[in-house]
Design an enzyme around this catalytic site. Structure first.
Site, mmCIF file in Angstrom:
data_model
loop_
_atom_site.group_PDB
_atom_site.id
_atom_site.type_symbol
_atom_site.label_atom_id
_atom_site.label_comp_id
_atom_site.label_asym_id
_atom_site.label_seq_id
_atom_site.Cartn_x
_atom_site.Cartn_y
_atom_site.Cartn_z
ATOM 1 N N ASP A 46 -11.639 2.669 1.847
ATOM 2 C CA ASP A 46 -12.910 3.383 1.689
ATOM 3 C C ASP A 46 -13.998 2.392 1.255
ATOM 4 O O ASP A 46 -15.166 2.777 1.104
ATOM 5 C CB ASP A 46 -12.792 4.574 0.744
ATOM 6 C CG ASP A 46 -12.362 4.191 -0.652
ATOM 7 O OD1 ASP A 46 -12.021 3.013 -0.881
ATOM 8 O OD2 ASP A 46 -12.359 5.081 -1.530
ATOM 9 N N SER A 47 -13.621 1.106 1.143
ATOM 10 C CA SER A 47 -14.632 0.043 1.044
ATOM 11 C C SER A 47 -15.517 0.086 2.285
ATOM 12 O O SER A 47 -16.577 -0.541 2.324
ATOM 13 C CB SER A 47 -13.970 -1.330 0.894
ATOM 14 O OG SER A 47 -12.970 -1.523 1.875
ATOM 15 N N ASP A 85 -7.177 4.901 3.478
ATOM 16 C CA ASP A 85 -7.572 5.373 2.150
ATOM 17 C C ASP A 85 -7.959 6.838 2.215
ATOM 18 O O ASP A 85 -8.677 7.260 3.137
ATOM 19 C CB ASP A 85 -8.810 4.596 1.670
ATOM 20 C CG ASP A 85 -8.486 3.599 0.574
ATOM 21 O OD1 ASP A 85 -7.441 3.746 -0.089
ATOM 22 O OD2 ASP A 85 -9.279 2.665 0.398
ATOM 23 N N LYS A 115 -3.434 5.869 1.186
ATOM 24 C CA LYS A 115 -3.506 5.250 -0.141
ATOM 25 C C LYS A 115 -4.362 6.123 -1.040
ATOM 26 O O LYS A 115 -5.413 6.609 -0.603
ATOM 27 C CB LYS A 115 -4.089 3.837 -0.059
ATOM 28 C CG LYS A 115 -4.275 3.174 -1.438
ATOM 29 C CD LYS A 115 -4.520 1.691 -1.351
ATOM 30 C CE LYS A 115 -5.925 1.307 -0.996
ATOM 31 N NZ LYS A 115 -6.945 1.769 -1.949
ATOM 32 N N GLU A 117 -5.794 6.511 -5.299
ATOM 33 C CA GLU A 117 -6.020 5.775 -6.540
ATOM 34 C C GLU A 117 -5.554 6.589 -7.745
ATOM 35 O O GLU A 117 -5.703 7.813 -7.754
ATOM 36 C CB GLU A 117 -7.523 5.461 -6.705
ATOM 37 C CG GLU A 117 -8.069 4.561 -5.611
ATOM 38 C CD GLU A 117 -9.544 4.215 -5.801
ATOM 39 O OE1 GLU A 117 -10.158 4.654 -6.805
ATOM 40 O OE2 GLU A 117 -10.076 3.499 -4.937
ATOM 41 N N GLU A 184 -5.194 -3.970 -8.493
ATOM 42 C CA GLU A 184 -6.514 -4.599 -8.324
ATOM 43 C C GLU A 184 -7.090 -5.056 -9.654
ATOM 44 O O GLU A 184 -7.187 -4.274 -10.611
ATOM 45 C CB GLU A 184 -7.494 -3.601 -7.649
ATOM 46 C CG GLU A 184 -8.872 -4.205 -7.482
ATOM 47 C CD GLU A 184 -9.765 -3.466 -6.480
ATOM 48 O OE1 GLU A 184 -9.308 -2.489 -5.839
ATOM 49 O OE2 GLU A 184 -10.930 -3.897 -6.343
HETATM 50 O O1 KIV Z 1 -11.005 0.170 -0.087
HETATM 51 C C1 KIV Z 1 -10.472 -0.949 -0.097
HETATM 52 O O2 KIV Z 1 -10.828 -1.860 0.660
HETATM 53 C C2 KIV Z 1 -9.402 -1.183 -1.058
HETATM 54 C C3 KIV Z 1 -8.944 -2.599 -1.224
HETATM 55 C C4 KIV Z 1 -9.939 -3.361 -2.001
HETATM 56 C C5 KIV Z 1 -7.583 -2.678 -1.813
HETATM 57 O O3 KIV Z 1 -8.956 -0.294 -1.680
#
Ligand code: KIV
Length: 266
Positions: A46-47, A85, A115, A117, A184
């Protein structure tokens, strides 16, 4: 073509002490390049929000945006395992909505895993997802979706009690069914301890050399991102500069009537 990697292959890589490579992608061409470079896991992070969509944080990213980008990435990834994510609040409101959202990333998006968090707060969620056949990667330490609660992007788990809590969270996530964890921005010594305590792979970002693998945001390592670069990033290229030079050359050649040349014309 190499066989598509599975979560079982990743477990074996940990056992064999073979470092796991993971990078982010948000579109088809980059997914093809990562896949052909032999990267093991492609994370549609989600970056996306900061890197591609121009937001300040990952918080505004939606399920529709994630699904759209996951679809593009999975079209390009043949060997790499694609992990998607789950965006902010897409796995917090109810079990039904969580399953629907995660299922969408697999069914419509084509991802092989999701993924999420968090530690104690998401254990039941990890259980529910894995019970539904959806592989889950956990994410501990600096968890960007909680940036407003953490008061910024900073190294996490620096005190003995916070380190103890993170180790407990890692064990609980493994127990709940997570097949891998991202760690992280935590002290390298703690990441080493967590990695040794788990039988699932721990993939580090700003977590030192002793994790089972490493992940970075691809745009950071390629020198393609704008703004602040965290200390844990190593730049392997400076594409922003290269692209800037290429664009200026194009502009000049068009303005000077040097492009198109005879070889570009019919
Ligand atoms: O969203 C993302 O790119 C991430 C990585 C930094 C692990 O969660």
């Amino acid at each position: 073509m190499n066989k598509a990697l599975t979560i079982v292959d990743l477990q074996k890589m940990k056992q064999d002490k073979q470092p796991i490579t993971m990078l982010t992608a948000y579109d088809y061409p980059l997914a093809v390049m990562l896949d052909e470079a032999g990267i093991d896991i492609i994370l549609v992070g989600d970056s996306l929000g900061n890197v591609v969509l121009g937001y300040d944080t990952t918080v505004p990213v939606t399920m529709d945006q994630m699904t759209h980008h996951v679809q593009a990435v999975t079209r390009g990834a043949k060997r790499a395992l694609v992990v998607a994510d789950m965006p902010f609040l897409s796995y917090h409101l109810s079990k039904e909505e969580t399953l629907r959202n995660a299922g969408r990333l697999l069914q419509q998006g084509g991802a092989k895993a999701v993924k999420i968090e968090g530690g104690q707060a998401v254990l039941k969620t990890v259980q529910a997802l894995t019970a539904a056949g959806i592989p889950v990667t956990g994410h501990l330490g600096l968890t960007p979706q909680s940036v407003h609660q953490m008061g910024g992007y900073r190294v996490q788990a620096k005190t003995a009690s916070a380190a103890e809590q993170l180790l407990t969270d890692a064990r609980c996530l493994q127990e709940a069914g997570a097949f891998a964890l991202v760690l992280e921005c935590i002290p390298a010594a703690l990441a080493k301890q967590v990695t040794a305590a788990l039988h699932i792979p721990a993939i580090g970002i700003g977590a030192g050399l002793d994790c089972d693998g490493q992940v970075l945001v691809t745009h950071d390592l390629l020198g393609l991102s704008t703004g602040f670069t965290p200390k844990f990033v190593k730049r392997y290229a400076n594409l922003q500069q290269d692209i800037g030079q290429a664009l200026a050359s194009y502009r000049d050649e068009v303005q000077q009537k040097k492009f198109p040349a005879p070889e570009h014309s019919f």
